[in-house]
Motif scaffolding. Structure first.
Motif, PDB file in Angstrom:
ATOM      1  N   ASP A  56      10.395   2.596   9.027  1.00  0.00           N
ATOM      2  CA  ASP A  56      11.147   3.161  10.152  1.00  0.00           C
ATOM      3  C   ASP A  56      12.461   2.418  10.349  1.00  0.00           C
ATOM      4  OD1 ASP A  56      10.543   0.775  11.423  1.00  0.00           O
ATOM      5  OD2 ASP A  56       9.347   1.671  13.025  1.00  0.00           O
ATOM      6  N   GLY A  57      13.247   2.895  11.298  1.00  0.00           N
ATOM      7  CA  GLY A  57      14.556   2.321  11.536  1.00  0.00           C
ATOM      8  C   GLY A  57      14.531   0.920  12.109  1.00  0.00           C
ATOM      9  N   ALA A  58      13.386   0.493  12.612  1.00  0.00           N
ATOM     10  CA  ALA A  58      13.259  -0.849  13.173  1.00  0.00           C
ATOM     11  C   ALA A  58      12.865  -1.874  12.120  1.00  0.00           C
ATOM     12  CB  ALA A  58      12.230  -0.845  14.314  1.00  0.00           C
ATOM     13  N   GLY A  59      12.756  -1.436  10.865  1.00  0.00           N
ATOM     14  CA  GLY A  59      12.417  -2.360   9.801  1.00  0.00           C
ATOM     15  C   GLY A  59      10.930  -2.600   9.636  1.00  0.00           C
ATOM     16  N   ARG A  60      10.125  -1.776  10.282  1.00  0.00           N
ATOM     17  CA  ARG A  60       8.676  -1.902  10.138  1.00  0.00           C
ATOM     18  C   ARG A  60       8.191  -1.013   8.995  1.00  0.00           C
ATOM     19  NH1 ARG A  60       7.054  -0.435  16.253  1.00  0.00           N
ATOM     20  NH2 ARG A  60       8.300   1.378  15.597  1.00  0.00           N
ATOM     21  N   THR A  61       7.149  -1.460   8.335  1.00  0.00           N
ATOM     22  CA  THR A  61       6.508  -0.676   7.292  1.00  0.00           C
ATOM     23  C   THR A  61       5.055  -0.440   7.670  1.00  0.00           C
ATOM     24  OG1 THR A  61       7.938  -1.596   5.568  1.00  0.00           O
ATOM     25  CG2 THR A  61       5.874  -0.600   4.848  1.00  0.00           C
ATOM     26  N   PHE A  62       4.651   0.806   7.636  1.00  0.00           N
ATOM     27  CA  PHE A  62       3.265   1.182   7.918  1.00  0.00           C
ATOM     28  C   PHE A  62       2.616   1.619   6.603  1.00  0.00           C
ATOM     29  CE2 PHE A  62       5.686   1.741  11.745  1.00  0.00           C
ATOM     30  CZ  PHE A  62       4.874   1.231  12.747  1.00  0.00           C
ATOM     31  N   VAL A  63       1.411   1.142   6.369  1.00  0.00           N
ATOM     32  CA  VAL A  63       0.690   1.424   5.134  1.00  0.00           C
ATOM     33  C   VAL A  63      -0.710   1.907   5.488  1.00  0.00           C
ATOM     34  CG1 VAL A  63      -0.156   0.474   2.950  1.00  0.00           C
ATOM     35  CG2 VAL A  63       1.960  -0.420   3.971  1.00  0.00           C
ATOM     36  N   THR A  64      -1.150   2.985   4.848  1.00  0.00           N
ATOM     37  CA  THR A  64      -2.544   3.392   5.011  1.00  0.00           C
ATOM     38  C   THR A  64      -3.327   3.006   3.761  1.00  0.00           C
ATOM     39  OG1 THR A  64      -2.197   5.619   4.106  1.00  0.00           O
ATOM     40  CG2 THR A  64      -1.944   5.337   6.493  1.00  0.00           C
ATOM     41  N   VAL A  65      -4.551   2.594   3.988  1.00  0.00           N
ATOM     42  CA  VAL A  65      -5.513   2.325   2.919  1.00  0.00           C
ATOM     43  C   VAL A  65      -6.654   3.310   3.143  1.00  0.00           C
ATOM     44  CG1 VAL A  65      -7.091   0.635   1.912  1.00  0.00           C
ATOM     45  CG2 VAL A  65      -4.848  -0.090   2.772  1.00  0.00           C
ATOM     46  N   SER A  66      -6.840   4.224   2.213  1.00  0.00           N
ATOM     47  CA  SER A  66      -7.820   5.283   2.423  1.00  0.00           C
ATOM     48  C   SER A  66      -9.206   4.731   2.691  1.00  0.00           C
ATOM     49  CB  SER A  66      -7.865   6.206   1.204  1.00  0.00           C
ATOM     50  OG  SER A  66      -6.656   6.895   1.059  1.00  0.00           O
ATOM     51  N   THR A  67      -9.593   3.748   1.911  1.00  0.00           N
ATOM     52  CA  THR A  67     -10.923   3.157   2.029  1.00  0.00           C
ATOM     53  C   THR A  67     -10.922   1.797   1.354  1.00  0.00           C
ATOM     54  OG1 THR A  67     -13.259   3.404   1.364  1.00  0.00           O
ATOM     55  CG2 THR A  67     -11.617   4.405  -0.071  1.00  0.00           C
ATOM     56  N   VAL A  68     -11.776   0.906   1.818  1.00  0.00           N
ATOM     57  CA  VAL A  68     -11.971  -0.360   1.111  1.00  0.00           C
ATOM     58  C   VAL A  68     -13.223  -0.294   0.243  1.00  0.00           C
ATOM     59  CG1 VAL A  68     -10.746  -1.697   2.849  1.00  0.00           C
ATOM     60  CG2 VAL A  68     -13.221  -1.402   3.054  1.00  0.00           C
ATOM     61  N   SER A  69     -13.872   0.870   0.206  1.00  0.00           N
ATOM     62  CA  SER A  69     -15.048   1.059  -0.641  1.00  0.00           C
ATOM     63  C   SER A  69     -14.634   1.069  -2.109  1.00  0.00           C
ATOM     64  CB  SER A  69     -15.747   2.379  -0.313  1.00  0.00           C
ATOM     65  OG  SER A  69     -16.210   2.407   1.020  1.00  0.00           O
ATOM     66  N   ARG A  70     -15.501   0.525  -2.940  1.00  0.00           N
ATOM     67  CA  ARG A  70     -15.285   0.576  -4.375  1.00  0.00           C
ATOM     68  C   ARG A  70     -16.585   0.986  -5.063  1.00  0.00           C
ATOM     69  NH1 ARG A  70     -12.678  -5.174  -5.709  1.00  0.00           N
ATOM     70  NH2 ARG A  70     -13.830  -5.775  -3.836  1.00  0.00           N
ATOM     71  N   PRO A  71     -16.556   2.046  -5.853  1.00  0.00           N
ATOM     72  CA  PRO A  71     -15.419   2.917  -6.167  1.00  0.00           C
ATOM     73  C   PRO A  71     -15.020   3.754  -4.953  1.00  0.00           C
ATOM     74  CG  PRO A  71     -17.416   3.873  -7.023  1.00  0.00           C
ATOM     75  CD  PRO A  71     -17.800   2.508  -6.509  1.00  0.00           C
ATOM     76  N   ARG A  72     -13.801   4.262  -4.960  1.00  0.00           N
ATOM     77  CA  ARG A  72     -13.274   4.945  -3.788  1.00  0.00           C
ATOM     78  C   ARG A  72     -14.029   6.224  -3.487  1.00  0.00           C
ATOM     79  NH1 ARG A  72      -7.173   6.487  -4.771  1.00  0.00           N
ATOM     80  NH2 ARG A  72      -7.473   7.458  -2.748  1.00  0.00           N
TER      81      ARG A  72
ATOM     82  N   ASP B 260       6.000  -6.325   9.539  1.00  0.00           N
ATOM     83  CA  ASP B 260       7.276  -6.491  10.224  1.00  0.00           C
ATOM     84  C   ASP B 260       7.723  -7.941  10.087  1.00  0.00           C
ATOM     85  OD1 ASP B 260       5.637  -7.868  11.975  1.00  0.00           O
ATOM     86  OD2 ASP B 260       5.855  -6.445  13.632  1.00  0.00           O
ATOM     87  N   ASP B 261       8.661  -8.350  10.922  1.00  0.00           N
ATOM     88  CA  ASP B 261       9.173  -9.713  10.787  1.00  0.00           C
ATOM     89  C   ASP B 261       8.155 -10.779  11.176  1.00  0.00           C
ATOM     90  OD1 ASP B 261       9.152  -9.227  13.491  1.00  0.00           O
ATOM     91  OD2 ASP B 261      11.302  -9.561  13.798  1.00  0.00           O
ATOM     92  N   LYS B 262       7.029 -10.369  11.746  1.00  0.00           N
ATOM     93  CA  LYS B 262       5.959 -11.305  12.077  1.00  0.00           C
ATOM     94  C   LYS B 262       4.928 -11.406  10.962  1.00  0.00           C
ATOM     95  CE  LYS B 262       6.395 -10.273  17.013  1.00  0.00           C
ATOM     96  NZ  LYS B 262       5.706  -9.723  18.218  1.00  0.00           N
ATOM     97  N   GLY B 263       5.073 -10.572   9.945  1.00  0.00           N
ATOM     98  CA  GLY B 263       4.117 -10.586   8.842  1.00  0.00           C
ATOM     99  C   GLY B 263       3.351  -9.281   8.760  1.00  0.00           C
ATOM    100  N   ALA B 264       2.260  -9.310   8.029  1.00  0.00           N
ATOM    101  CA  ALA B 264       1.433  -8.117   7.819  1.00  0.00           C
ATOM    102  C   ALA B 264       0.121  -8.277   8.571  1.00  0.00           C
ATOM    103  CB  ALA B 264       1.162  -7.927   6.334  1.00  0.00           C
ATOM    104  N   ARG B 265      -0.330  -7.180   9.174  1.00  0.00           N
ATOM    105  CA  ARG B 265      -1.590  -7.224   9.910  1.00  0.00           C
ATOM    106  C   ARG B 265      -2.227  -5.843   9.954  1.00  0.00           C
ATOM    107  NH1 ARG B 265       2.772  -7.731  12.959  1.00  0.00           N
ATOM    108  NH2 ARG B 265       3.090  -6.524  14.877  1.00  0.00           N
ATOM    109  N   ILE B 266      -3.536  -5.825  10.108  1.00  0.00           N
ATOM    110  CA  ILE B 266      -4.301  -4.583  10.205  1.00  0.00           C
ATOM    111  C   ILE B 266      -4.281  -4.103  11.650  1.00  0.00           C
ATOM    112  CG2 ILE B 266      -6.595  -3.558   9.972  1.00  0.00           C
ATOM    113  CD1 ILE B 266      -7.111  -5.565   7.693  1.00  0.00           C
ATOM    114  N   LEU B 267      -3.841  -2.867  11.860  1.00  0.00           N
ATOM    115  CA  LEU B 267      -3.806  -2.286  13.202  1.00  0.00           C
ATOM    116  C   LEU B 267      -5.063  -1.484  13.525  1.00  0.00           C
ATOM    117  CD1 LEU B 267      -0.120  -0.969  13.453  1.00  0.00           C
ATOM    118  CD2 LEU B 267      -1.033  -3.206  14.114  1.00  0.00           C
ATOM    119  N   ALA B 268      -5.651  -0.853  12.515  1.00  0.00           N
ATOM    120  CA  ALA B 268      -6.882  -0.073  12.702  1.00  0.00           C
ATOM    121  C   ALA B 268      -7.710  -0.182  11.438  1.00  0.00           C
ATOM    122  CB  ALA B 268      -6.562   1.390  13.005  1.00  0.00           C
ATOM    123  N   ASP B 269      -9.036  -0.259  11.604  1.00  0.00           N
ATOM    124  CA  ASP B 269      -9.894  -0.461  10.433  1.00  0.00           C
ATOM    125  C   ASP B 269     -11.097   0.481  10.422  1.00  0.00           C
ATOM    126  OD1 ASP B 269     -11.421  -1.470  12.473  1.00  0.00           O
ATOM    127  OD2 ASP B 269     -11.610  -3.493  11.641  1.00  0.00           O
TER     128      ASP B 269
END
Length: 216
Positions: free
Chosen positions: A15-31, A48-57
């Motif tokens: 986004d314009g604020a320099g944040r990056t949002f990433v989705t991970v479909s699943t942590v199951s293996r195999p997917r 973001d500038d504070k680092g990377a963190r999980i917002l929802a799991d």
């Protein structure tokens, strides 16, 4: 991240604020172990500038995500629970989770995109449908190329717990190839659709024809 292996990283949004949002479909293996409406281990991550963190799991196969037009919320496509989920987005992360839209037989929501008027467009694989969600909560079917026999086969596989990759990369008699992503032309009058199985980008009008001529 945070001790969690990012098994099936799916979508990236900046986004314009320099944040990056990433989705991970699943942590199951195999997917494909998460090709179920009973597995909720998808993630939403923010960098973001504070680092990377999980917002929802606890997302049921996290697919595309988008910021709401006002920037105050985040919507996520939960493919196997067949719904679009909306969160409020604030300094503390995501809150106030609620369901924005639910889908039924043959619909597995994938790609998301807001248009300039605040409508949220949703692509659905398997059913090959394109939906438009209006700001007042209506759900409008804009495009459909559904092979009912193929949908029956996929729905049976899901119900019996044997759904696999072949059910996303088979299309039956549909010509759309499992539409999975959407974007718009600069004037918003044309939508461009990417698909899992198609060899090209499709384009369709986003507004009804203005031709008012009388039929012969």
């Amino acid at each position: 991240m945070d001790g969690v292996f990012l098994a099936a990283t799916n979508f990236v949004l900046t986004d314009g604020a320099g944040r990056t949002f990433v989705t991970v479909s699943t942590v199951s293996r195999p997917r494909f172990a998460a090709y179920s409406d009973k597995v909720r281990d998808g993630l939403v991550i923010m960098i973001d500038d504070k680092g990377a963190r999980i917002l929802a799991d606890d997302i049921c196969f996290a697919n595309e995500c988008r910021l709401t037009p006002d920037g105050q919320g985040l919507v996520v496509s939960e493919t196997f629970s067949r719904q679009i989920t909306r969160f409020d987005l604030g300094e503390a992360g995501l809150s106030n989770r609620r369901t924005l839209a639910e889908f039924g037989r043959g619909d597995f929501p994938d790609g998301l995109r807001y248009d300039a008027d605040g409508h949220l467009w949703v692509t659905s694989i398997v059913g090959n449908r394109l939906w438009k969600l209006t700001p007042d909560g209506r759900k409008i079917l804009h495009l459909e190329d559904c092979d009912d026999a193929w949908v029956d086969e996929v729905e049976a596989a899901l119900a019996e717990g044997r759904m696999g990759r072949e059910h996303f990369y088979g299309v039956g008699k549909s010509r759309l190839g499992n539409i999975a992503s959407i974007d718009f032309s600069a004037d918003g009058r044309t939508a461009y659709l990417g698909s899992l199985c198609g060899p090209s980008i499709l384009s369709i009008p986003t507004v009804p024809s203005t031709n008012t001529g009388n039929a012969a």
